[in-house]
Design a protein around this motif. Sequence first.
Motif, short mmCIF file in Angstrom:
data_model
loop_
_atom_site.label_atom_id
_atom_site.label_comp_id
_atom_site.label_asym_id
_atom_site.label_seq_id
_atom_site.Cartn_x
_atom_site.Cartn_y
_atom_site.Cartn_z
N THR B 4 0.84 -1.19 0.00
CA THR B 4 0.00 0.00 0.00
C THR B 4 0.87 1.23 0.00
O THR B 4 1.97 1.25 0.57
N THR B 21 -6.23 8.99 0.40
CA THR B 21 -6.27 7.95 -0.63
C THR B 21 -5.09 7.00 -0.48
O THR B 21 -3.96 7.43 -0.26
N ILE B 33 -9.96 -4.29 2.45
CA ILE B 33 -9.25 -3.05 2.73
C ILE B 33 -9.70 -2.56 4.09
O ILE B 33 -10.91 -2.42 4.33
N TYR B 51 -14.83 -4.08 1.03
CA TYR B 51 -14.35 -4.90 -0.07
C TYR B 51 -14.50 -4.17 -1.41
O TYR B 51 -13.59 -4.16 -2.22
N LYS B 52 -15.66 -3.57 -1.61
CA LYS B 52 -15.87 -2.78 -2.83
C LYS B 52 -16.95 -1.74 -2.59
O LYS B 52 -17.62 -1.73 -1.55
N LYS B 54 -18.92 1.37 -1.54
CA LYS B 54 -18.84 2.34 -0.45
C LYS B 54 -19.32 1.72 0.85
O LYS B 54 -20.31 0.99 0.87
N ILE B 64 -14.34 2.71 -2.51
CA ILE B 64 -13.49 1.76 -3.25
C ILE B 64 -14.00 1.68 -4.68
O ILE B 64 -15.14 1.25 -4.90
N ARG B 68 -10.66 -1.61 -7.58
CA ARG B 68 -10.14 -1.86 -6.22
C ARG B 68 -8.65 -1.58 -6.07
O ARG B 68 -8.02 -2.01 -5.11
N SER B 70 -7.34 1.22 -5.49
CA SER B 70 -7.14 2.29 -4.53
C SER B 70 -8.37 2.35 -3.63
O SER B 70 -9.39 1.71 -3.93
N SER B 71 -8.24 3.11 -2.56
CA SER B 71 -9.40 3.34 -1.70
C SER B 71 -9.20 4.70 -1.04
O SER B 71 -8.07 5.19 -0.90
N CYS B 88 -3.68 2.37 6.13
CA CYS B 88 -4.45 1.58 5.17
C CYS B 88 -3.81 0.19 5.11
O CYS B 88 -2.61 0.07 4.94
#
Lengths: 115, 117
Positions: B4, B21, B33, B51-52, B54, B64, B68, B70-71, B88
């Motif tokens: 990360t 971010t 994440i 996981y994905k 919001k 996300i 995936r 980045s987050s 993160c």
Amino acid sequence: EPEVTQTPSHQVTQMGQEVILRCVPISNHLYFYWYRQILGQKVEFLVSFYNNEISEKSEIFDDQFSVERPDGSNFTLKIRSTKLEDSAMYFCASSEGTSGYNEQFFGPGTRLTVL
Amino acid sequence: LAKTTQPISMDSYEGQEVNITCSHNNIATNDYITWYQQFPSQGPRFIIQGYKTKVTNEVASLFIPADRKSSTLSLPRVSLSDTAVYYCLVGDKRNLLGTDSWGKFQFGAGTQVVVTP
């Protein structure tokens, strides 16, 4: 709210001595972890423990380290012969380990100072 | 484990929204994440996990994107007490003897957020 506790809060020892750091994880948790954080640096994973055995360990966790769950509540980290570079904050964590959502709860840490 | 990357530091004023971010280009299919917060001399504290898409809780939101890679952690209306390091993590989840087991969490350097009046 249940919490992870650690004793002692601060341990001072002489180089070459053995230390045992103690943790009481949250009672219904199944997974236990030790991390360390050298002053000013990032949190480093040491070991994870499940079902009375090590699940995963890092390269830091060498033969000088061992973990044990001696009874139903305590989880210990032993450093057999401490070195100066073992001085750090040691955090214990636990998690339920249920599928999907998994949160590790960290204890307040034990500050280990090796002289 | 997916590596990360996040900014070293961010400054903000009280009442503003802070968005941090994190890049994790090598995230694996089973990785979640997770974001943690750490105050000086304390253990990290869980903030949020996803996981994905919001995820929102009473403390923060996690965005996300579909790939995936980045987050973004969003802290609404920060206060002075939100001054902390934010990590993160991309968690490795695997099956161990038929039971979900989390492998090691790899903490990065984190983002130092400083909130001023």
